[in-house]
Design a protein around this motif. Sequence first.
Motif, PDB file in Angstrom:
ATOM      1  N   ALA A   1       0.687  -1.219  -0.071  1.00 40.93           N
ATOM      2  CA  ALA A   1       0.115   0.063  -0.112  1.00 40.93           C
ATOM      3  C   ALA A   1       0.842   1.134  -0.167  1.00 40.93           C
ATOM      4  N   HIS A   2       1.977   1.365   0.859  1.00 38.74           N
ATOM      5  CA  HIS A   2       2.611   2.732   0.913  1.00 38.74           C
ATOM      6  C   HIS A   2       3.396   2.933  -0.355  1.00 38.74           C
ATOM      7  N   LEU A   3       3.890   1.998  -0.993  1.00 42.89           N
ATOM      8  CA  LEU A   3       4.738   2.093  -2.238  1.00 42.89           C
ATOM      9  C   LEU A   3       3.781   2.385  -3.256  1.00 42.89           C
ATOM     10  N   MET A   4       2.667   1.630  -3.538  1.00 45.06           N
ATOM     11  CA  MET A   4       1.770   2.021  -4.558  1.00 45.06           C
ATOM     12  C   MET A   4       0.944   3.504  -4.266  1.00 45.06           C
ATOM     13  N   GLY A   5       1.085   3.956  -3.021  1.00 50.32           N
ATOM     14  CA  GLY A   5       0.503   5.059  -2.839  1.00 50.32           C
ATOM     15  C   GLY A   5       1.482   6.413  -3.181  1.00 50.32           C
ATOM     16  N   GLN A   6       2.627   5.934  -3.379  1.00 50.92           N
ATOM     17  CA  GLN A   6       3.450   6.836  -4.077  1.00 50.92           C
ATOM     18  C   GLN A   6       3.497   7.278  -5.591  1.00 50.92           C
ATOM     19  N   SER A   7       2.675   6.288  -6.030  1.00 47.83           N
ATOM     20  CA  SER A   7       2.201   6.454  -7.648  1.00 47.83           C
ATOM     21  C   SER A   7       1.266   7.273  -8.073  1.00 47.83           C
ATOM     22  N   TRP A   8       0.902   7.473  -9.170  1.00 50.16           N
ATOM     23  CA  TRP A   8      -0.407   8.439  -9.597  1.00 50.16           C
ATOM     24  C   TRP A   8      -1.691   7.771  -9.492  1.00 50.16           C
ATOM     25  N   ILE A   9      -1.632   6.527  -9.119  1.00 53.24           N
ATOM     26  CA  ILE A   9      -2.946   5.788  -8.592  1.00 53.24           C
ATOM     27  C   ILE A   9      -3.443   6.537  -7.312  1.00 53.24           C
ATOM     28  N   GLU A  10      -4.634   6.717  -7.318  1.00 51.55           N
ATOM     29  CA  GLU A  10      -5.460   7.294  -6.133  1.00 51.55           C
ATOM     30  C   GLU A  10      -6.400   6.290  -5.518  1.00 51.55           C
ATOM     31  N   ASP A  11      -7.148   5.367  -6.484  1.00 51.40           N
ATOM     32  CA  ASP A  11      -7.753   4.138  -5.732  1.00 51.40           C
ATOM     33  C   ASP A  11      -7.227   2.948  -5.478  1.00 51.40           C
ATOM     34  N   ILE A  12      -6.763   2.479  -4.321  1.00 55.35           N
ATOM     35  CA  ILE A  12      -5.975   1.488  -3.932  1.00 55.35           C
ATOM     36  C   ILE A  12      -6.747   0.772  -2.994  1.00 55.35           C
ATOM     37  N   ARG A  13      -7.215  -0.387  -3.221  1.00 57.84           N
ATOM     38  CA  ARG A  13      -8.048  -1.151  -2.410  1.00 57.84           C
ATOM     39  C   ARG A  13      -7.072  -2.461  -1.814  1.00 57.84           C
ATOM     40  N   CYS A  14      -6.785  -2.588  -0.362  1.00 49.93           N
ATOM     41  CA  CYS A  14      -5.978  -3.610   0.172  1.00 49.93           C
ATOM     42  C   CYS A  14      -6.775  -4.854   1.018  1.00 49.93           C
ATOM     43  N   TRP A  15      -5.963  -5.926   1.027  1.00 50.26           N
ATOM     44  CA  TRP A  15      -6.376  -6.660   1.777  1.00 50.26           C
ATOM     45  C   TRP A  15      -5.152  -7.301   2.858  1.00 50.26           C
ATOM     46  N   GLN A  16      -5.344  -8.078   3.646  1.00 50.87           N
ATOM     47  CA  GLN A  16      -4.081  -8.850   4.485  1.00 50.87           C
ATOM     48  C   GLN A  16      -3.868 -10.075   3.636  1.00 50.87           C
ATOM     49  N   SER A  17      -2.769 -10.089   3.101  1.00 52.67           N
ATOM     50  CA  SER A  17      -2.208 -11.214   2.392  1.00 52.67           C
ATOM     51  C   SER A  17      -0.840 -11.712   3.135  1.00 52.67           C
ATOM     52  N   PRO A  18      -0.589 -13.149   2.873  1.00 53.65           N
ATOM     53  CA  PRO A  18      -1.367 -13.984   2.506  1.00 53.65           C
ATOM     54  C   PRO A  18      -2.692 -14.578   3.361  1.00 53.65           C
ATOM     55  N   ASN A  19      -3.764 -14.888   2.571  1.00 52.13           N
ATOM     56  CA  ASN A  19      -5.045 -15.362   2.911  1.00 52.13           C
ATOM     57  C   ASN A  19      -5.299 -16.545   2.602  1.00 52.13           C
ATOM     58  N   LEU A  20      -5.254 -17.827   3.248  1.00 51.60           N
ATOM     59  CA  LEU A  20      -5.684 -18.896   2.850  1.00 51.60           C
ATOM     60  C   LEU A  20      -7.051 -19.278   2.312  1.00 51.60           C
ATOM     61  N   VAL A  21      -7.731 -18.455   2.674  1.00 48.70           N
ATOM     62  CA  VAL A  21      -9.287 -18.788   2.610  1.00 48.70           C
ATOM     63  C   VAL A  21      -9.923 -17.947   1.518  1.00 48.70           C
ATOM     64  N   ASP A  22      -9.328 -16.488   1.509  1.00 41.38           N
ATOM     65  CA  ASP A  22      -9.801 -15.535   0.302  1.00 41.38           C
ATOM     66  C   ASP A  22      -8.830 -14.727   0.096  1.00 41.38           C
ATOM     67  N   ASP A  23      -7.894 -14.858  -0.777  1.00 38.49           N
ATOM     68  CA  ASP A  23      -6.456 -13.952  -0.844  1.00 38.49           C
ATOM     69  C   ASP A  23      -6.934 -13.059  -1.936  1.00 38.49           C
ATOM     70  N   GLY A  24      -7.844 -11.909  -1.789  1.00 36.11           N
ATOM     71  CA  GLY A  24      -8.148 -11.060  -2.451  1.00 36.11           C
ATOM     72  C   GLY A  24      -9.315 -11.236  -3.431  1.00 36.11           C
ATOM     73  N   VAL A  25      -9.973 -12.239  -3.660  1.00 37.49           N
ATOM     74  CA  VAL A  25     -10.927 -12.562  -4.591  1.00 37.49           C
ATOM     75  C   VAL A  25     -12.121 -11.980  -4.278  1.00 37.49           C
ATOM     76  N   SER A  26     -12.562 -12.024  -3.190  1.00 38.58           N
ATOM     77  CA  SER A  26     -13.797 -11.352  -2.913  1.00 38.58           C
ATOM     78  C   SER A  26     -13.724  -9.735  -2.925  1.00 38.58           C
ATOM     79  N   LEU A  27     -12.559  -9.280  -2.552  1.00 35.97           N
ATOM     80  CA  LEU A  27     -12.268  -7.650  -2.770  1.00 35.97           C
ATOM     81  C   LEU A  27     -12.283  -7.305  -4.248  1.00 35.97           C
ATOM     82  N   LEU A  28     -11.466  -8.178  -4.995  1.00 27.64           N
ATOM     83  CA  LEU A  28     -11.369  -7.975  -6.598  1.00 27.64           C
ATOM     84  C   LEU A  28     -12.781  -7.977  -7.260  1.00 27.64           C
TER      85      LEU A  28
END
Length: 388
Positions: free
Chosen positions: A77-104
């Motif tokens: 999150a911190h490194l991406m936050g230094q880019s021009w991208i404003e909408d950054i959505r994060c989850w705690q990874s690795p997650n053995l049950v849902d590794d970002g699929v629901s958020l995506l």
Amino acid sequence: MNVPQRGFDPSEFQMRLARAQRLMNDHALDAMLLTTEPEIRWFTGFLTRFWESPTRPWFLLVPSSGKPVAIIPSIGAHLMGQSWIEDIRCWQSPNLVDDGVSLLADTIHDIIGTTGRIGIPSGHETHIRMPANDLQRLMERSPLISFGNDHQIMAQLRMVKSDAEIEKIRHVCSIGGRAFARMEHVPMLHRSHEAIIRNFQIIGMEEGADWVSYVATGLGPHGYDDVISPASSTELQVADILMIDTGMVWDGYFCDFDRNFSVGQNASAVTQYAWEKLKEAVDTAMDAAKPGITAADLFHVMGKIVSADLSGTSAGRFGHGLGMQLTEWPSLIDGDNTELVEGMVLTLEPSIETKAGRILVHEENIVITANGCDMLTPPAPETIPVCG
């Protein structure tokens, strides 16, 4: 020596996004889903060696209108936050049950709705960097969204470099050129192959490379057996030919070229003749390289010089695209009819047989210009340099 600025101005990414969205609208795509390092970095500038870890998936959703959305592990999150991208959505990874699929899936529904068409790079030289099971789960959560190919949009976009990208590649080529020039003065006779290659990598870093991501090498009398091997413990002997092929990186952009060295004495007549044919092949290809001809045309231009029956093409091609990756689209092969356009960066890499089971390879990097091409690498010597 003028050193390019690191990174890019936001206008560079705005220009890239505009190009992408025009093509997406041409193909009626509502978004593109990107999962690999070069694809995500091309739109965001997100540069990190953390991709060496296969543990976490990373996603970028590029809509047909509006700015891209990053769906990434919280560690980024911190490194991406230094880019021009404003909408950054994060989850705690690795997650053995849902590794970002629901958020995506939720992000896709937020941005394009529950119906639509999403392109995923699917052609040659692409892959999807997420577990197959998670991709299936994503599709199941979005049953009315069509996930299909991207109609080669990413390949088209990345093949044509901006002026800023070309300057970075030119700069890293100059770094590699200085490293190779210094190797002409490095003692080689009776030293181990692996010690010399370590020495070369150190020199590359000293000359300004961020890292020496790729080194392959060949060694033997009259040439070598292949062009992808690592160094060995073998000690170099008089009359050996040493080839070093490197992909050094500066600010996320590669060079990719090689140089040959003769150990202890001038190369044999047969080896020097083969070298001259390779130089002729590259020079002739440079004369031919201009907008409008094809990758296959360049293959045949070089092939006619190094081998009447193309028997010297055991590597499979005589060059390729270059940029954020060591090898990119297109391939200089018989069947690749990709038309060259201004801004494409290519390697020219003919090979030739010197004797049964032995080859030489010569590689340079060029950029296609409005009226022809420019060489990005410092040109190789007319004769194979002798190293003691």
